[in-house]
Design an enzyme around this catalytic site. Sequence first.
Site, PDB file in Angstrom:
ATOM      1  N   ASP A  92      98.115 -16.574  21.997  1.00 44.32           N
ATOM      2  CA  ASP A  92      97.289 -16.609  20.986  1.00 44.32           C
ATOM      3  C   ASP A  92      97.621 -16.536  19.485  1.00 44.32           C
ATOM      4  O   ASP A  92      98.654 -15.874  19.347  1.00 44.32           O
ATOM      5  CB  ASP A  92      96.285 -15.675  21.257  1.00 44.32           C
ATOM      6  CG  ASP A  92      94.938 -15.915  20.298  1.00 44.32           C
ATOM      7  OD1 ASP A  92      94.283 -17.066  20.281  1.00 44.32           O
ATOM      8  OD2 ASP A  92      94.453 -14.874  19.563  1.00 44.32           O
ATOM      9  N   ASP A 121      94.681 -10.939  21.819  1.00 49.55           N
ATOM     10  CA  ASP A 121      94.119  -9.682  21.428  1.00 49.55           C
ATOM     11  C   ASP A 121      92.593  -9.618  21.226  1.00 49.55           C
ATOM     12  O   ASP A 121      91.696  -8.759  21.046  1.00 49.55           O
ATOM     13  CB  ASP A 121      94.452  -9.463  19.752  1.00 49.55           C
ATOM     14  CG  ASP A 121      93.855 -10.508  18.844  1.00 49.55           C
ATOM     15  OD1 ASP A 121      93.790 -11.571  19.119  1.00 49.55           O
ATOM     16  OD2 ASP A 121      93.556  -9.857  17.663  1.00 49.55           O
ATOM     17  N   ASP A 165      90.388 -14.104  24.592  1.00 48.91           N
ATOM     18  CA  ASP A 165      91.780 -14.117  25.598  1.00 48.91           C
ATOM     19  C   ASP A 165      91.740 -13.423  26.790  1.00 48.91           C
ATOM     20  O   ASP A 165      92.562 -13.647  27.634  1.00 48.91           O
ATOM     21  CB  ASP A 165      92.961 -13.417  24.765  1.00 48.91           C
ATOM     22  CG  ASP A 165      93.199 -14.114  23.319  1.00 48.91           C
ATOM     23  OD1 ASP A 165      92.995 -15.362  23.378  1.00 48.91           O
ATOM     24  OD2 ASP A 165      93.113 -13.497  22.345  1.00 48.91           O
TER      25      ASP A 165
END
Length: 746
Positions: free
Chosen positions: A431, A630, A634
């Site tokens: 990410d 994080d 996600d």
Amino acid sequence: MTVYTCPMHPDVREESPGACPACGCALEPVTATRRETATRYTCPMHPEVVRDEPGDCPICGMALEPMAVQAGEPPNTELIDMSRRFYVAAALSVPLLAIAMGSMVAHGIVDAVIPRAANGWVQLALASPVVLWAGWPFFQRGWASIMRWKLNMFTLIAIGVGAAYLFSLAAALAPDAFPPSFRMADGMVELYFEAAAVIVTLVLLGQVLEIRARARTSSAVRALLDLAPRTARLIHECGAEMDRPVESLKRGDRLRIRPGEAIPVDGVVEEGSSSVDESMITGEPAPVSKVPGDKVTGATVNGAGGFVMVAEKVGDDTLLARIVRMVSDAQRSRAPIQRIADTVAGWFVPAVVGIAILAFAVWAAVGPPPALAHALLAAVAVLIIACPCALGLATPMSIMVGTGRGAREGVLIRSAEALETLEKVDTLVVDKTGTLTEGKPRVTKIVALGGVGEDDVLRTAAALERGSEHPLAAAIAAAARERGIEPPPAEDFTTVTGKGVRARVGGKPALLGNAALLRDAGIDPRAADESGDALRAGGATVMMLAIDGALAGLIAVEDPIKKTTEAALRSLREDGVRIVMLTGDNRRTAEAVAARLGIDEFQAEVLPEQKGEMVARLQKEGRIVAMAGDGINDAPALARAHVGIAMGTGTDVAMESAAVTLVKGDLSAIARARTLSRAVMRNIRQNLVFAFGYNALGIPVAAGVLYPVFGLLLSPMIAAAAMSLSSISVIGNALRLTRLELRPDR
């Protein structure tokens, strides 16, 4: 009846609420401030065995150990007991061995000291306490294993020692009852009291060394716990201050942190500034500057400055408590490679008993005189040397030490399976926000549209983002504070995962998010394309604000790339790992970040479920995929990947969904995690080869296959020493991981 007390003066007790007569603080009801949890016990070799009380494992016979790691080093009752038995056994076995060996090589001298008729009785007197008292736990565990038909190392020890002792007891009490095949050349029946006693002594020595070594596997976690303070300086609402037990703290308490003190719980700095040594959590030696608004972590150490903090996470919710919980869970989990040892162990003990019986039969049939005496020695040697303990410890010990070592470097591994899989990962999906970037964005531009002022855009956006954990929300809130803007309350708040948020602000419907969120609401976002594209080209994330059904403005937020990200990605690529970036940001922003980091593969404007789909597609290609992220969005991808890697600086949901947590949120820790994975798996393979090889060589030698060629017959005493050393060697090899170098730059 409710009792009330003063938080500053706990000796004050009243039956009704009121003010403290000592300081005037409001009295509070007395409540249980510490959750008492019963200690549970498990087996280090068989973590599926869990008991409410200490005892022995019903599968392998090993003493159960507490599941929870405690601060300090509590007394180890098993070690104390085994040590006491060993010292007594050694004190009696040494003279017994001298008498027995002297009778064989210098019987004249021994006979002058101890009459021949009394020799056997003296040996019996010395051996009986060793076998029947010092070795009693082995007989208990051996008998229990037979009753449950869970044969283990204590089965072999009990049968072997019991056979040698009972044979010698019968020979001492009724020597005339034995046939010639049991007699030596001088007509006497050989006694094996010294063999039985020395075997017990050597096994006890092995147990003592093994217990001490096993205790070291939790040293890393215990060292962290020992850093946590026992008290905290509580500032009451009336201004009075007093040291209180950490267990009594609750969320929202204000605490004074003085220079050099350890921080008691997780929270945020309210007043003052200082630098904090976070090395025990992150592994980084450099102190970190802390100012109002910065988060601090329990068990880290304050520097020269002082500050006031507000407690946010206490008790089991602190990062330290979660680290201990995750490491303990990982140490008790089983790696897939353990199945090899489990399969072999299931057949091992019955096979060894069969080999011992076969060795006895062959020696009794074709062995040299005294054939039956030699047969007994061979059978006992086979039983004693073939200890399956080394095989059972090969994997768990490496896992326990390895996960503890990772915790010291800020790499928390939730399961042994994840640790095993890490070395095989060939694709890393990352990410962007909070993973590649610092996750501490700042507002760089506000574009007002439709006649709405910049302050109004920021005010409405801050109202929508109030209470959100997302880093972008924090940036908007910080920008509002800098301008002195107080956001109004938001009503009917709703999060649209992967798109943004919606609520009513000042009685009007408002939206803040990406273009997809506006289109879903029937609002055309194209009027902001030109301004938005220019901002995205510079690497900014652009959020669109709509008020009362009309586009009202844009907020550009830039999130600096972490200083270590570029080097970390380069290192992973050199290690053969394919890097794929996924982000919910606009494509222009994603392109700018990918270009700066040299990432060739990326997807922009992806929703959370699409991240999971991307992971699944890569898995279908035969890739071993790790996902690093994080945020809440996600979590699905983290859970679907072969190994989910969460940033410790991110949300709790992400960390709960991941198999690995990087406490500092630094991608360079992935390289350390892979180094750890390779080292642990190499260590496990070494242990398994050693355990299998030891038994493959030791059992035939004990059975006497070398006797026809070399005339060598293995003594049961030597077999006992070799058996103990095999387990100690496996544990010692695992403990080498405590010295593993995970940081090539150090």
